[in-house]
Scaffold this active site. Structure first.
Site, PDB file in Angstrom:
ATOM      1  N   GLU A  49       0.988  -0.885   0.009  1.00 15.04           N
ATOM      2  CA  GLU A  49       0.072   0.094   0.170  1.00 15.04           C
ATOM      3  C   GLU A  49       1.143   1.301  -0.009  1.00 15.04           C
ATOM      4  OE1 GLU A  49      -3.676   2.077   2.540  1.00 15.04           O
ATOM      5  OE2 GLU A  49      -2.942  -0.002   3.277  1.00 15.04           O
ATOM      6  N   ASP A  60      -5.094  10.130   8.789  1.00 13.16           N
ATOM      7  CA  ASP A  60      -3.997   9.564   9.339  1.00 13.16           C
ATOM      8  C   ASP A  60      -3.637  10.488  10.470  1.00 13.16           C
ATOM      9  OD1 ASP A  60      -2.972   7.882   7.027  1.00 13.16           O
ATOM     10  OD2 ASP A  60      -3.189   9.635   6.092  1.00 13.16           O
ATOM     11  N   TYR A 174     -11.005  -3.156   3.228  1.00 16.08           N
ATOM     12  CA  TYR A 174     -10.368  -2.619   4.320  1.00 16.08           C
ATOM     13  C   TYR A 174     -10.900  -2.151   5.517  1.00 16.08           C
ATOM     14  CZ  TYR A 174      -6.313  -0.082   6.269  1.00 16.08           C
ATOM     15  OH  TYR A 174      -5.079   0.570   6.982  1.00 16.08           O
TER      16      TYR A 174
END
Length: 272
Positions: A49, A60, A174
């Site tokens: 990734e 993030d 995911y």
């Protein structure tokens, strides 16, 4: 069959969990990104990734935010990232590469143009955090070009929305292990196990788990009930400050090898 599907099929046949490391393209050494990708594969990565640097990486945590800032400060952009994938493909034609990032750089480049260039470079899939299933039409050119769109699901995803995600997901799904940002510390594996077990029963694609996976012990626990484990912030933090390509490769392999060993030590068919 796509590279992503082929890799997960091979993992399933081998009754083996997948390992997906995340790194930010261009950090810490732009000129060594391709060497880093190869080092990850040599240390046991099944998919890579690759984060596309962006100024506002909303999903993030601080570690990856700073990695984005460092890469951007060195002038790393989407064109360079695609060039690195193309260079990686001259030696590795099998390992799937997923670009993880945000929609803005793609739209600036042009969605159709990006799709064509990404496929030509050898990119297999895209995970665009701010392009959820409700906005799937935006990514139509990506899917039509042959890029698989990876979707996120989280503990807060309701049943109706989860059905739409499962129906639209390509490559793998995911699962975000907790409601928070990458690299956070509060990970309850019991809660994740329950959710992922139910999700795997209804998803048409394999399920990978990320966010909060920091070491071999946690990765092995997650791999006991998921198809693959994604590990990012802890790896990015380990690589930060590498002085040269040799040190970068050493750090990457020293970090990833024990995680691969822990996954391989699990009984065959752990998550079947």
């Amino acid at each position: 069959m796509s590279r992503i599907s082929a890799r997960f099929a091979a993992l399933k046949a081998a009754r083996r969990p997948g390992l997906i490391p995340f790194v930010t393209a261009g950090d810490p050494l732009p000129g060594s990104t391709v060497a880093l990708m190869h080092a990850l594969v040599e240390a046991g990565a099944d998919l890579i990734e690759l984060g596309v640097p962006f100024s506002d990486p909303m999903a993030d945590g601080p570690v990856i935010q700073h990695a984005n800032e460092r890469a951007l400060a060195k002038g790393v952009g989407l064109g360079q990232v695609l060039g690195w994938v193309s260079e990686f493909r001259t030696r590795d034609t099998q390992t799937p590469v997923v670009l993880m990032g945000y929609l803005n750089p793609v739209e600036i480049r042009g969605v159709a143009r990006f799709a064509a260039e990404a496929v030509a470079a050898g990119v297999d899939g895209v995970l665009l955090v701010d392009c959820p299933v409700e906005e799937i039409a935006t990514a139509t050119p990506l899917r039509e070009a042959g890029l698989e769109q990876i979707f996120l699901a989280a503990p807060t995803t309701d049943a109706g929305r989860l059905e739409r995600i499962c129906a639209a997901a390509q490559g793998f799904l995911y699962y975000v292990s907790f409601a928070g940002i990458t690299g956070a510390a509060h990970l309850s594996t019991d809660a994740v196990r329950e959710r992922v077990t139910a999700l795997r029963a209804r998803a048409r694609t394999p399920v990978a788990v990320g966010f909060g996976v920091k070491d071999a012990a946690t990765a092995a626990t997650i791999a006991g009930f998921a198809d693959a484990v994604v590990i990012g912030s802890a790896l990015v933090d380990t690589l930060a400050g590498s002085a040269d390509a040799a040190e970068l490769v050493r750090r990457a392999q020293a970090f990833l090898a024990p995680i691969r060993a822990a996954l391989d030590a699990l009984p065959a068919g752990h998550a079947a």
